[in-house]
Design a protein around this motif. Structure first.
Motif, PDB file in Angstrom:
ATOM      1  N   VAL A 293      54.800  40.442  46.676  1.00 25.17           N
ATOM      2  CA  VAL A 293      53.239  40.897  46.430  1.00 25.17           C
ATOM      3  C   VAL A 293      53.366  41.594  45.216  1.00 25.17           C
ATOM      4  CG1 VAL A 293      51.875  42.639  47.443  1.00 25.17           C
ATOM      5  CG2 VAL A 293      52.360  40.568  48.163  1.00 25.17           C
ATOM      6  N   ASP A 294      54.681  41.850  44.899  1.00 28.41           N
ATOM      7  CA  ASP A 294      54.538  43.159  43.871  1.00 28.41           C
ATOM      8  C   ASP A 294      54.788  42.452  42.591  1.00 28.41           C
ATOM      9  OD1 ASP A 294      54.682  45.750  44.757  1.00 28.41           O
ATOM     10  OD2 ASP A 294      57.164  45.364  44.557  1.00 28.41           O
ATOM     11  N   THR A 295      54.948  40.937  42.443  1.00 27.58           N
ATOM     12  CA  THR A 295      54.237  40.308  40.877  1.00 27.58           C
ATOM     13  C   THR A 295      53.174  39.612  41.074  1.00 27.58           C
ATOM     14  OG1 THR A 295      55.075  37.985  41.770  1.00 27.58           O
ATOM     15  CG2 THR A 295      56.185  39.502  40.944  1.00 27.58           C
ATOM     16  N   LEU A 296      52.187  39.431  42.165  1.00 26.75           N
ATOM     17  CA  LEU A 296      51.282  39.570  42.097  1.00 26.75           C
ATOM     18  C   LEU A 296      49.859  40.035  41.711  1.00 26.75           C
ATOM     19  CD1 LEU A 296      50.653  37.666  46.227  1.00 26.75           C
ATOM     20  CD2 LEU A 296      50.885  36.573  43.571  1.00 26.75           C
ATOM     21  N   PRO A 297      48.462  39.682  40.882  1.00 25.10           N
ATOM     22  CA  PRO A 297      47.825  40.398  39.776  1.00 25.10           C
ATOM     23  C   PRO A 297      46.614  40.185  41.418  1.00 25.10           C
ATOM     24  CG  PRO A 297      46.830  38.556  39.730  1.00 25.10           C
ATOM     25  CD  PRO A 297      49.028  38.682  40.109  1.00 25.10           C
ATOM     26  N   SER A 298      46.288  41.815  41.051  1.00 22.07           N
ATOM     27  CA  SER A 298      45.501  42.224  42.616  1.00 22.07           C
ATOM     28  C   SER A 298      43.733  41.547  41.408  1.00 22.07           C
ATOM     29  CB  SER A 298      44.200  43.602  42.221  1.00 22.07           C
ATOM     30  OG  SER A 298      44.697  44.087  43.246  1.00 22.07           O
ATOM     31  N   THR A 299      43.372  40.070  42.148  1.00 19.37           N
ATOM     32  CA  THR A 299      42.403  39.238  40.948  1.00 19.37           C
ATOM     33  C   THR A 299      41.505  38.255  42.230  1.00 19.37           C
ATOM     34  OG1 THR A 299      43.070  37.160  39.673  1.00 19.37           O
ATOM     35  CG2 THR A 299      44.101  37.294  41.370  1.00 19.37           C
ATOM     36  N   VAL A 300      40.470  37.726  41.401  1.00 21.58           N
ATOM     37  CA  VAL A 300      39.489  36.883  42.794  1.00 21.58           C
ATOM     38  C   VAL A 300      39.755  35.280  42.003  1.00 21.58           C
ATOM     39  CG1 VAL A 300      38.222  37.970  41.654  1.00 21.58           C
ATOM     40  CG2 VAL A 300      37.235  36.953  43.130  1.00 21.58           C
ATOM     41  N   PRO A 301      39.807  33.900  42.421  1.00 21.43           N
ATOM     42  CA  PRO A 301      39.651  33.770  41.892  1.00 21.43           C
ATOM     43  C   PRO A 301      37.691  33.034  41.316  1.00 21.43           C
ATOM     44  CG  PRO A 301      40.478  32.904  44.347  1.00 21.43           C
ATOM     45  CD  PRO A 301      40.120  34.080  44.161  1.00 21.43           C
ATOM     46  N   PHE A 302      37.181  33.664  41.862  1.00 16.72           N
ATOM     47  CA  PHE A 302      35.641  33.171  41.430  1.00 16.72           C
ATOM     48  C   PHE A 302      35.531  34.802  41.259  1.00 16.72           C
ATOM     49  CE2 PHE A 302      36.854  29.125  42.718  1.00 16.72           C
ATOM     50  CZ  PHE A 302      36.385  28.483  42.191  1.00 16.72           C
ATOM     51  N   VAL A 303      34.327  35.284  40.155  1.00 16.60           N
ATOM     52  CA  VAL A 303      33.323  36.192  40.029  1.00 16.60           C
ATOM     53  C   VAL A 303      32.340  35.728  41.236  1.00 16.60           C
ATOM     54  CG1 VAL A 303      32.064  37.973  39.104  1.00 16.60           C
ATOM     55  CG2 VAL A 303      34.841  37.772  38.768  1.00 16.60           C
ATOM     56  N   GLY A 304      32.024  36.814  42.287  1.00 21.64           N
ATOM     57  CA  GLY A 304      30.641  36.012  42.434  1.00 21.64           C
ATOM     58  C   GLY A 304      29.446  36.888  41.783  1.00 21.64           C
ATOM     59  N   PRO A 305      27.928  35.993  42.367  1.00 15.72           N
ATOM     60  CA  PRO A 305      27.347  35.900  41.094  1.00 15.72           C
ATOM     61  C   PRO A 305      26.479  37.901  41.475  1.00 15.72           C
ATOM     62  CG  PRO A 305      26.543  34.446  43.159  1.00 15.72           C
ATOM     63  CD  PRO A 305      28.007  34.747  42.605  1.00 15.72           C
ATOM     64  N   GLU A 306      26.300  38.251  42.472  1.00 15.74           N
ATOM     65  CA  GLU A 306      26.063  39.371  43.090  1.00 15.74           C
ATOM     66  C   GLU A 306      27.047  40.815  42.570  1.00 15.74           C
ATOM     67  OE1 GLU A 306      26.911  37.340  45.637  1.00 15.74           O
ATOM     68  OE2 GLU A 306      25.586  37.085  46.894  1.00 15.74           O
ATOM     69  N   THR A 307      28.276  40.197  42.522  1.00 13.70           N
ATOM     70  CA  THR A 307      28.768  40.683  40.529  1.00 13.70           C
ATOM     71  C   THR A 307      28.760  41.008  39.665  1.00 13.70           C
ATOM     72  OG1 THR A 307      30.972  40.735  42.108  1.00 13.70           O
ATOM     73  CG2 THR A 307      31.767  41.568  40.282  1.00 13.70           C
ATOM     74  N   GLN A 308      27.599  39.739  39.220  1.00 19.33           N
ATOM     75  CA  GLN A 308      27.430  39.499  37.818  1.00 19.33           C
ATOM     76  C   GLN A 308      25.595  39.784  37.787  1.00 19.33           C
ATOM     77  OE1 GLN A 308      27.608  35.695  35.729  1.00 19.33           O
ATOM     78  NE2 GLN A 308      28.275  35.058  37.726  1.00 19.33           N
ATOM     79  N   GLU A 309      25.471  40.211  39.121  1.00 17.35           N
ATOM     80  CA  GLU A 309      23.762  40.879  38.729  1.00 17.35           C
ATOM     81  C   GLU A 309      24.063  42.365  38.674  1.00 17.35           C
ATOM     82  OE1 GLU A 309      21.412  37.459  41.365  1.00 17.35           O
ATOM     83  OE2 GLU A 309      22.886  38.943  42.221  1.00 17.35           O
ATOM     84  N   ARG A 310      24.477  42.610  38.831  1.00 16.25           N
ATOM     85  CA  ARG A 310      25.367  44.687  39.300  1.00 16.25           C
ATOM     86  C   ARG A 310      25.460  44.466  38.018  1.00 16.25           C
ATOM     87  NH1 ARG A 310      27.026  42.801  45.203  1.00 16.25           N
ATOM     88  NH2 ARG A 310      29.300  42.729  44.149  1.00 16.25           N
ATOM     89  N   ALA A 311      26.771  43.977  37.275  1.00 14.72           N
ATOM     90  CA  ALA A 311      26.601  44.147  35.820  1.00 14.72           C
ATOM     91  C   ALA A 311      25.264  44.390  34.909  1.00 14.72           C
ATOM     92  CB  ALA A 311      28.072  43.261  35.502  1.00 14.72           C
ATOM     93  N   ARG A 312      24.713  43.338  35.383  1.00  9.91           N
ATOM     94  CA  ARG A 312      23.938  43.050  34.536  1.00  9.91           C
ATOM     95  C   ARG A 312      22.440  43.572  35.167  1.00  9.91           C
ATOM     96  NH1 ARG A 312      21.508  37.518  33.272  1.00  9.91           N
ATOM     97  NH2 ARG A 312      19.867  37.786  35.212  1.00  9.91           N
TER      98      ARG A 312
END
Lengths: 368, 368
Positions: A10-29
């Motif tokens: 776990v120490d070697t793993l990034p905090s990541t996500v396989p896909f960015v959700g469209p809701e995340t993009q909508e909030r950024a946009r």
């Protein structure tokens, strides 16, 4: 105060996500998308009977689910002509893939997949410390012979293969899949991801053989049944292999409303046929839009179409960005040479009107 | 054909389940229960606003969930006076406990809990190869000093502690919990399971301190919010600790309908107060029924009451079996000396009428 001790992995793993959700993009946009055709969701929605069943189940959600998923397993077994013991129901294919990776993965264990195939599978492999070995796509299809060869050389414990394929939408006929099944080395388990199988043409699906302990078939209510947000899918396989899920699964983990919805969705074959027809029409329309813009659409057996933008990945990424800037949520393959394409999910006529309207300007902006 | 190669750990695991569901028992019995008061479900149900929100969300379940659980995390952060970065939303406390165990467990790692505490936690520890070290209950309560001592001696990576406790319903005042938090050894993470906290009396909950990386608080929509079948809960903790969930969680794993329901449930404080009042009344009634039968009811801060059947575990198991035979679904603690008790969930007045009616005969049959 010291932080907790985590595993070395776990120490070697990034905090990541396989896909960015469209809701995340909508909030950024700061504004919503006008068309949501990027995640291969089924815009035609679940069966009205499933919607009704889920609505009716809401008041009873104070009860935990039936941890045996008994009724749904019975129905799935009847549907597929297998025994309930051949079926594991879980929290979507994502959840079941995670369990499958966990069942076999120890440090150093090799897992084989295609380079550019489903990222969530790779996320699980990384998360359990597996070593991913990959085979390139050949002519935009997964390469069964090369996959089986690599699995043999690597003594891989899992071989991931999707038919129809995501992200390209390509597929192999059943004979090729059967040959792959026969070629799976001893000790390897074939994860045959058939999330999109209901959209495939006749002759694309290998027959189900639950006497073969080397294959698990993964199916879902997320795609053709229109229930992606419900998190319910299933695996079909040999009974003693399937029984392993009971060792580690979250027994009460399937949503009770999803169980009710899936049961109703499975029974509504008319709605499924309607969805499949709508998806086929949408695929044709996406291909026509591509052609009208001088681009090639890859033949697809799924509910999305990969459009070859005709140049390299940087160009396709610009096209994608221009579509997103025009409020159309789309995605694209992550690695070359697949990334010369963008991937458009089968949308409603209104979604595809928007695509038709915006693609010329997006292409021009990406070229300019 | 050879079977797939599994991990050495998985090969040692039984195909098991932490709890047998009431549906399984109903199928075995061939008839339904008349009262479902065994799994500490909330028979008073979710908020009508949550039911409405879930019904409305059903048609939109073709969309995957927002993998960031953004709206719910914002609402939970406001509710608890913390930042969204201090909150992880997951597939119920069961799902979050599984992730937590996975984050820390390597072969040989010790995990400390109380003997007879939550079986699903132990299921996860076994499933990830942890070594469970246990402390007996003392006077039907978990023993915080002994737990902290054992965690220190074992260099445990996790210490599980529930307040209020399940299966006994007992609790500690906040001062004791705060003392336990202070006593957590370096390198140990305290899993403070507060699934039942909304039912607890004033003064039972230690203040939330999100600067402390040694504690994760687990809360759920399954109990006071009446959404057990929805599979949605959350953890609160220090931001860098909470961020670890993103390394391994199933990002799209929370049901979209559950997200909508939880948001509405959290907002309906009136319904929550109603449920808490109903549960308090049910606890009093269960205690009165016990007393009328010459039995002691343990004081409870949860939505269930442990009734001391006054003899040994075998007797309590007979009482339980006799209640089940009379169509009342109840459960009981699994280990001595807790297993002299049966555990009755706060039921509706009709449920408790049945309990009142059947308990004398069940006791007589168990004694005879």
């Amino acid at each position: 105060m010291t932080t907790p001790r985590l595993t070395a992995l776990v120490d070697t793993l990034p905090s990541t996500v396989p896909f960015v959700g469209p809701e995340t993009q909508e909030r950024a946009r700061g504004k919503p998308f006008r068309a949501r055709i990027g995640a291969n969701e089924n815009v035609f929605g679940p069966s009205p009977a499933a919607i009704e069943a889920m609505g009716e189940a809401a008041a009873g959600v104070w009860k935990y689910c039936d941890p045996e998923n008994f009724d749904l397993k019975q129905a799935l077994a009847r549907h597929h002509g297998v025994a309930p013991e051949n079926v594991a129901v879980g929290e979507g294919i994502d959840g079941l893939l995670g369990y499958t990776v966990r069942l076999v993965t120890e440090p150093g264990v090799a897992i084989v997949t295609s380079k550019g195939a489903y990222p969530t599978f790779n996320f699980h492999v990384a998360g359990f410390g597996g070593r991913l070995a990959t085979v390139p796509y050949r002519d935009d299809r997964e390469d069964p012979d090369a996959l089986a060869d690599l699995a043999r050389r690597e003594e891989a414990r899992l071989l991931y293969f999707a038919n129809p394929d995501n992200p390209m939408g390509t597929w192999w006929p059943r004979e090729t899949v059967s040959d792959l099944i026969d070629a799976v080395p001893d000790g390897t388990l074939l994860c045959l991801d058939e999330a999109y199988c209901e959209f495939a043409p006749d002759g694309a699906l290998a027959p189900i053989d639950v006497d073969n302990p080397k294959v698990l078939r993964f199916r879902t209510f997320s795609k053709a049944y229109g229930m992606a947000g419900a998190r319910i899918g299933y695996a079909i396989g040999e009974a003693s292999v399937v029984a392993n899920f009971d060792k580690i699964r979250n027994h009460f983990g399937v949503n009770r409303i999803a169980q009710a919805g899936a049961l109703a969705a499975l029974a509504d074959r008319g709605w499924l046929a309607h969805v499949i027809a709508e998806v086929a029409a949408a695929r044709r329309r996406i291909a026509a839009i591509a052609e009208a813009n001088g681009l090639d659409a890859l033949p697809s057996a799924a509910n999305f179409v990969a459009i070859d933008c005709g140049r390299d990945g940087d160009f396709a990424r610009r096209v994608l960005a221009e579509l997103v800037a025009r409020d159309i949520f789309v995605r694209m393959p992550g690695v070359a040479p697949l990334d010369r394409c963008i991937r458009i999910s089968a949308g409603t006529p209104a979604d595809l009107d928007l695509l038709e309207e915006t693609l010329p300007a997006a292409l021009a902006a990406a070229s300019g």
